[in-house]
Scaffold this motif. Structure first.
Motif, PDB file in Angstrom:
ATOM      1  N   THR A   1     -21.584 -50.189 -23.433  1.00 17.69           N
ATOM      2  CA  THR A   1     -20.829 -50.459 -24.665  1.00 17.69           C
ATOM      3  C   THR A   1     -20.806 -51.930 -25.048  1.00 17.69           C
ATOM      4  OG1 THR A   1     -18.806 -50.555 -23.330  1.00 17.69           O
ATOM      5  CG2 THR A   1     -19.364 -48.439 -24.366  1.00 17.69           C
ATOM      6  N   ASP A   2     -20.859 -52.830 -24.043  1.00 18.11           N
ATOM      7  CA  ASP A   2     -20.813 -54.262 -24.342  1.00 18.11           C
ATOM      8  C   ASP A   2     -21.355 -55.032 -23.149  1.00 18.11           C
ATOM      9  OD1 ASP A   2     -18.639 -54.500 -22.422  1.00 18.11           O
ATOM     10  OD2 ASP A   2     -17.312 -53.746 -23.999  1.00 18.11           O
ATOM     11  N   GLY A   3     -21.349 -56.362 -23.292  1.00 19.65           N
ATOM     12  CA  GLY A   3     -21.902 -57.205 -22.235  1.00 19.65           C
ATOM     13  C   GLY A   3     -21.167 -57.080 -20.922  1.00 19.65           C
ATOM     14  N   ALA A   4     -19.876 -56.761 -20.972  1.00 19.57           N
ATOM     15  CA  ALA A   4     -19.118 -56.577 -19.738  1.00 19.57           C
ATOM     16  C   ALA A   4     -19.425 -55.234 -19.083  1.00 19.57           C
ATOM     17  CB  ALA A   4     -17.623 -56.695 -20.031  1.00 19.57           C
ATOM     18  N   HIS A   5     -19.999 -54.313 -19.855  1.00 24.19           N
ATOM     19  CA  HIS A   5     -20.354 -52.980 -19.345  1.00 24.19           C
ATOM     20  C   HIS A   5     -21.788 -52.670 -19.789  1.00 24.19           C
ATOM     21  CE1 HIS A   5     -15.974 -53.114 -20.036  1.00 24.19           C
ATOM     22  NE2 HIS A   5     -15.909 -52.457 -18.882  1.00 24.19           N
ATOM     23  N   PRO A   6     -22.778 -53.335 -19.196  1.00 25.41           N
ATOM     24  CA  PRO A   6     -24.156 -53.234 -19.689  1.00 25.41           C
ATOM     25  C   PRO A   6     -24.849 -51.913 -19.369  1.00 25.41           C
ATOM     26  CG  PRO A   6     -24.075 -54.588 -17.714  1.00 25.41           C
ATOM     27  CD  PRO A   6     -22.656 -54.283 -18.066  1.00 25.41           C
TER      28      PRO A   6
END
Length: 376
Positions: free
Chosen positions: A95-100
């Motif tokens: 979903t985002d850079g923290a959850h690639p």
């Protein structure tokens, strides 16, 4: 036989280093899987197709069902990247850079229409040449939906999908085989990649279970044809090509599209034994030696029997065959049979065998009962 009894492959294969790309391919070897002798219900020649996929960014879904082994060209690149002979999806992201990384439930899928509906005994998910870009795991589901449903209809909430292969880790550049235990008739499959990647080929080995209503409407049909539930039970020789080719749809298109044996020396003869759709009366026979010119069988005879232990009865006496020719024979007062055997003398090959006839009342009753039992 269970999947646990089969060879298992996991993890990456080594990067391609040149030479024969199949040199390090992981496979059970020449003997293959124990279900590999059964026909491929997803064979394009039977009318199978990959009717939908959620993603085919790098390589088209239709490649999954090509009859030949996957080809690898190390120099083939296109505007999207490496051109692969298989079905390959893009890389999924989180979903985002923290959850690639994608969520555990995220996956890609393809819908397959079987060419011949039936009971599935084994599935091979072949990742040939997908060495580091194969899916981490796969799962396969089956459904029985008659007619010609659209992808939307198959994906509707009221369609029941039966798990055939649970989510299982697989290996790259390998023939990943799975035994299937579901004693049901299936018309469609859903192949799932978790989370993404590429699969070169899909093979679905099983036993054809035809629709009795369709055969009843036809009346007279080819009772040995694979698509009608005929099956090769055994053969004396499979050296050059499979005897199952003799009951494939259509005419042969080249020499190895038929059945050819090695050269026999001395005495004896070669043969193929078939199980018919059900108990039938055969009225007409076609023996086709198409594309077999210097290696066709010299003579052929046809025999039939009723039941597994019945006595073999001559249906067609030993008859001279011509190369590259369709031979047609009419049978008078042939008995009801469930099995047929073609004997060729002394060796060589035939391209196709057609046994035109119709089911007996008892054969139709048994076929209808089995169809109902397996269709649930």
């Amino acid at each position: 036989m269970t999947t646990a009894d089969l060879p298992r492959y996991t993890g990456d294969a080594s990067p391609y280093q040149g030479g024969d790309p199949y040199a390090d391919y992981r496979t059970p070897g020449a003997t293959g899987f124990p279900f590999a002798h059964l026909p491929d219900l997803a064979d394009r020649r039977l009318g199978a197709g990959v009717i939908a996929a959620n993603d085919e960014f790098f390589a088209e879904r239709e490649n999954l069902l090509k009859p030949e082994p996957a080809h690898f060209d190390p120099e083939a690149f296109g505007h999207k990247g490496k051109i692969m002979d298989g079905w390959e999806t893009r890389r999924r992201r989180g979903t985002d850079g923290a959850h690639p990384f994608p969520a555990d439930e995220d996956h890609d899928w393809a819908l397959i229409r079987l060419g011949a509906p039936g009971v599935i005994r084994g599935i091979v998910v072949d990742t040939a040449h997908f060495r580091g870009n194969y899916p981490q795991s796969v799962s396969v589901e089956g459904a029985c939906v008659e007619g010609s449903p659209s992808p939307a209809e198959l994906l509707a909430a009221d369609v029941a999908w039966t798990p055939l292969v649970p989510r299982t880790a697989i290996g790259g550049h390998a023939a990943n085989g799975f035994a299937v235990q579901a004693e049901r008739r299936f018309t469609h499959l859903r192949l799932n990649q978790h989370p993404d990647g590429g699969v070169a080929r899909l093979r679905v080995h099983g036993e054809v279970v035809p629709a009795p209503g369709w055969l009843a409407a036809l009346g007279t049909f080819d009772v040995a044809a694979l698509e009608n539930g005929g099956q090769v039970e055994d053969a004396s020789d499979r050296f050059y090509s499979s005897p199952t080719h003799t009951i494939q749809p259509g005419r042969s298109r080249k020499m190895d599209d038929g059945w050819e044996t090695r050269r026999r020396r001395g005495t004896g003869n070669d043969w193929v034994r078939y199980r018919l759709t059900e108990q039938s009366v055969i009225r007409a026979v076609e023996i086709d030696t198409g594309y077999l010119k210097g290696n066709s069988a010299g003579w052929a005879g046809l025999f039939g029997r009723d039941g597994e232990s019945g006595e073999w009865i001559e249906l067609l006496p030993r008859t001279r065959l011509q190369p590259d020719t369709v031979h047609r024979f009419l049978l008078d007062d042939a008995p009801a049979v469930t099995h047929a055997r073609i004997d060729i003398f002394p060796d060589g090959g035939i391209a196709r065998l057609r046994l035109h006839g119709s089911l007996t009342e008892e054969g139709a009753r048994r076929l209808t009962a089995r169809y109902g039992e397996l269709s649930g």
